[in-house]
Design a protein around this motif. Structure first.
Motif, PDB file in Angstrom:
ATOM      1  N   ARG A  19      53.371  64.938  73.928  1.00 42.94           N
ATOM      2  CA  ARG A  19      52.630  63.693  73.713  1.00 42.94           C
ATOM      3  C   ARG A  19      52.392  63.448  72.231  1.00 42.94           C
ATOM      4  O   ARG A  19      52.662  62.370  71.722  1.00 42.94           O
ATOM      5  CB  ARG A  19      51.292  63.719  74.452  1.00 42.94           C
ATOM      6  N   ILE A  20      51.915  64.478  71.531  1.00 47.43           N
ATOM      7  CA  ILE A  20      51.668  64.337  70.100  1.00 47.43           C
ATOM      8  C   ILE A  20      52.970  64.068  69.364  1.00 47.43           C
ATOM      9  O   ILE A  20      53.044  63.200  68.498  1.00 47.43           O
ATOM     10  CB  ILE A  20      50.967  65.595  69.545  1.00 47.43           C
ATOM     11  N   PHE A  21      54.012  64.803  69.742  1.00 49.28           N
ATOM     12  CA  PHE A  21      55.293  64.601  69.092  1.00 49.28           C
ATOM     13  C   PHE A  21      55.801  63.182  69.323  1.00 49.28           C
ATOM     14  O   PHE A  21      56.241  62.508  68.402  1.00 49.28           O
ATOM     15  CB  PHE A  21      56.317  65.621  69.610  1.00 49.28           C
ATOM     16  N   ASP A  22      55.728  62.714  70.570  1.00 46.20           N
ATOM     17  CA  ASP A  22      56.221  61.372  70.893  1.00 46.20           C
ATOM     18  C   ASP A  22      55.444  60.279  70.183  1.00 46.20           C
ATOM     19  O   ASP A  22      55.967  59.192  69.948  1.00 46.20           O
ATOM     20  CB  ASP A  22      56.189  61.135  72.404  1.00 46.20           C
ATOM     21  N   GLU A  23      54.205  60.556  69.827  1.00 50.83           N
ATOM     22  CA  GLU A  23      53.393  59.571  69.108  1.00 50.83           C
ATOM     23  C   GLU A  23      53.670  59.571  67.611  1.00 50.83           C
ATOM     24  O   GLU A  23      53.324  58.618  66.924  1.00 50.83           O
ATOM     25  CB  GLU A  23      51.901  59.852  69.334  1.00 50.83           C
TER      26      GLU A  23
END
Length: 99
Positions: A19-23
């Motif tokens: 999630r953090i990476f995709d953001e």
């Protein structure tokens, strides 16, 4: 650079949740990265920056010659998804230059 290399333990990107990476990172940019030592080091420093460790990577980058510094920061700006993230990084770099 292959995804497996990007998400390796070597550069610590494996420590970021999906999630953090995709953001934060444009996934399509990963395939466009070279698989050379400076790029690998830039990805490692970016992983540190993304977890809030600003000082260490920026100090390390400042020790590079000017051309390599520009390469690293261009790579970071290229990979960052959010205009807000790019703005925060630009302000941080600008403040370092002024001080």
């Amino acid at each position: 650079m292959e995804l497996e290399q990007f998400f390796s333990e070597e550069n610590h990107m494996c420590n970021h949740g999906d999630r953090i990476f995709d953001e934060t990172i444009e996934r399509w940019t990963i395939k466009r990265l070279k698989n050379d030592e400076l790029t690998k080091q830039a990805v490692y420093w970016l992983s540190q920056y993304l977890v809030g460790n600003f000082i260490e990577p920026l100090d390390s980058i400042s020790e590079l010659d000017k051309e390599d510094q520009i390469f690293v920061y261009e790579l970071w700006f290229f990979m960052m998804k959010s205009p807000y993230q790019r703005k925060v990084l630009a302000k941080l770099l600008f403040n370092r230059v002024l001080n």
